[in-house]
Design a protein around this motif. Structure first.
Motif: not given
Length: 537
Positions: A33-38, A63-67, A336-340
């Motif tokens: 039942g485990e599902k993954w995102f990201g 071509g968009n945001q990623a992390a 890339w990697k600029m969350g927060g």
């Protein structure tokens, strides 16, 4: 190296029950039942991931945001400071080509807590907001109306038409091709006779003005020759690995959507100083308020290019993101990697199709999982100008539903002029969506301030907001904070299936519903279904 974290204990293991590393590949067994995102926001409509999906994030952020983050509905997350490749096959999550240690954390029990834990440790909220006008009023971009014919007369005409047609002034973005060439930081005189006066006029009309920029520099120009001499550009060894940067004579030539250019090397402090100095000059000379910082995709930085300091293509993209931190009025598409951080992110250009409209909710809610809380959906009706270029008939209903879908997201942005392409009736419905948004602006601002303080998303996937209730695959509705369920119509038939979680809910007509409950509503052209969460009982 794999770092496995559980219940606050830090263990560095070569292998464990959760994951095994064989020939530089980490294999993680997916739980029942485990599902993954990201990973990449622009692939969010393919999430939760299924067997057959794979992505190597090195030099590819879609071509968009990623992390470098994957999160699961069972509370696990995977993080690395550098890009890695991952794939789903046969009930396994396979990770390879990692450029840094993998951190696998299983301390949480659901998606929401896993995101909160990853955010706190690796991309914490900075307590700062972008300019709040971006949330308070609609945004307007000149791209679809003017494309590469940006000019003073038509920019002013567009701005005046916004007001004349009953839309509130807000942030206005002047898009690409305002300069003679890339790297030239002055308005071209053949199209802008007095750019400073134009911006002053826009200010007097109630707008604040942003200008499109990129990190590219056109070859064989005066600015190019200056930057090449100072080695502020990415350099090339011409395929000869023996040539180091100090001996390199030629710049890297980058293919992108507007041809071939050189690109600034932001690992070099002098390149950053030169570029930010040009932006300051533009603000002082032309009275600009901020910048739309386009391009900067990891894809545009060749992995074999020679830079001042060692950097992956992804790190070059992240350094491009740092430029915007000096400007409260900013917008990015690739990141890339600029969350927060207090950066405004826009979803990648969408085509003028119902299929692409249906991508907005999974894309923007996944951006929230990766820490990009101040995200704007793409331009209303679509921002991919090829959909508008050939003069084909536009789908008015699609534009109406696009406006409704954006209305209760963190921001909404117009580009194609609704008053030009819509009937009087449909124009009135779009203006109704703008008016509806204004009623929710105080709550949206409250959520934006909370996001800046805690990292919690403004718009939330149903699985994030109500973990464990079977919403992992839901892509047609979202939560605005923890209070409002928003279920925009995303198909031409007007039918909307609405899934209410456990608890009491009230619709905008005052009717009370007890969830869990599935409703089927025929929503007329003017209707955006919104349900208020009353309590859990």
């Amino acid at each position: 190296m794999i770092i496995v974290l559980k219940k606050r204990f830090f263990l560095i293991l070569a292998c464990c029950l959760m994951a095994t590393q064989l020939h530089a590949q980490t294999t993680i067994t997916i739980k029942d039942g485990e599902k993954w995102f990201g990973g990449a926001v622009n692939d969010a409509h393919l999430m939760p991931f299924k067997d057959g999906y794979s992505l190597n994030m090195y030099g590819d952020t879609r071509g968009n945001q990623a992390a470098p983050l994957l999160v699961s509905t069972k509370g696990r997350f995977i993080w690395s400071e550098e890009p890695f490749k991952f794939a789903f096959a046969g009930g396994k999550l396979l990770i390879s080509d990692a450029k840094a240690a993998l951190i696998i954390d299983s301390a949480a029990t659901n998606l929401r807590d896993a995101v909160a834990s990853a955010s706190k440790r690796f991309f914490p909220a900075k307590g700062k907001l972008p300019d709040t006008l971006l949330f308070i009023r609609p945004q307007y971009n000149t791209w679809i109306e003017l494309t590469y014919n940006q000019n003073q007369a038509d920019v002013l005409k567009y701005a005046r038409a916004i007001i004349d047609n009953g839309f509130p002034p807000g942030v206005l973005m002047i898009d690409d091709n305002w300069a003679d060439y890339y790297g030239r930081f002055d308005f071209r005189k053949d199209r802008f006779s007095n750019a400073a006066a134009m911006v002053d006029t826009l200010h007097s009309l109630g707008f604040r003005v942003m200008l499109w920029i990129s990190p590219f520099v056109s070859p064989d120009t005066e600015v190019f020759r200056e930057l090449l001499e100072k080695k502020l550009l990415l350099m090339s060894n011409g395929g000869n690995a023996a040539i180091t940067r100090d001996k390199a004579l030629n710049p890297a030539i980058i293919p992108w959507w507007n041809g071939y250019s050189t690109v600034l090397d932001f690992t070099n402090p002098d390149a950053r100083k030169w570029f930010t100095g040009r932006l300051a000059y533009m603000q002082q000379t032309y009275h600009l308020d901020g910048f739309k910082l386009d391009a900067g995709d990891a894809d545009f930085y060749p992995p074999d290019a020679l830079s001042f300091a060692p950097a992956t293509p992804n790190e070059q993209s992240r350094l491009w993101g740092e430029i915007g931190l000096s400007f409260p009025l900013n917008e990015y598409r690739a990141m890339w990697k600029m969350g927060g951080e207090p950066l405004v992110e826009r979803l990648r250009d969408k085509q003028h199709t119902w299929t692409d409209l249906q991508k907005l909710i999974p894309h923007i809610t996944t951006a929230g999982l990766l820490g990009y809380q101040f995200t704007c959906p793409d331009m209303i009706g679509g921002g991919e100008f090829g959909s508008f270029r050939d003069g084909g008939k536009l789908d008015e209903e699609l534009i109406v539903r696009s406006a409704q879908c954006s209305a209760l997201m963190p921001m909404m942005q117009f580009s194609v002029a609704p008053w030009r392409v819509l009937s009087k009736q449909n124009l009135a419905i779009v203006k109704q969506a703008v008016a509806l948004r204004q009623k929710y602006v105080p709550y949206i601002l409250q959520l934006a301030k909370q996001a800046a303080a805690t990292g919690a998303p403004i718009v939330r996937s149903m699985e994030y907001a109500f973990p464990g209730q079977g919403f992992a695959d839901e892509k047609g509705q979202f939560m605005l904070g923890n209070k409002y369920l928003v279920a925009p119509v995303l198909a031409k038939d007007g039918q909307k299936i609405i899934k209410l979680p456990k608890g009491l809910w009230k619709d905008d007509k005052g009717s009370i519903f007890r969830g869990p409950l599935t409703l089927t509503e025929h929503a007329g052209p003017e209707r955006l279904p919104v349900y208020q969460f009353i309590n859990k009982k």
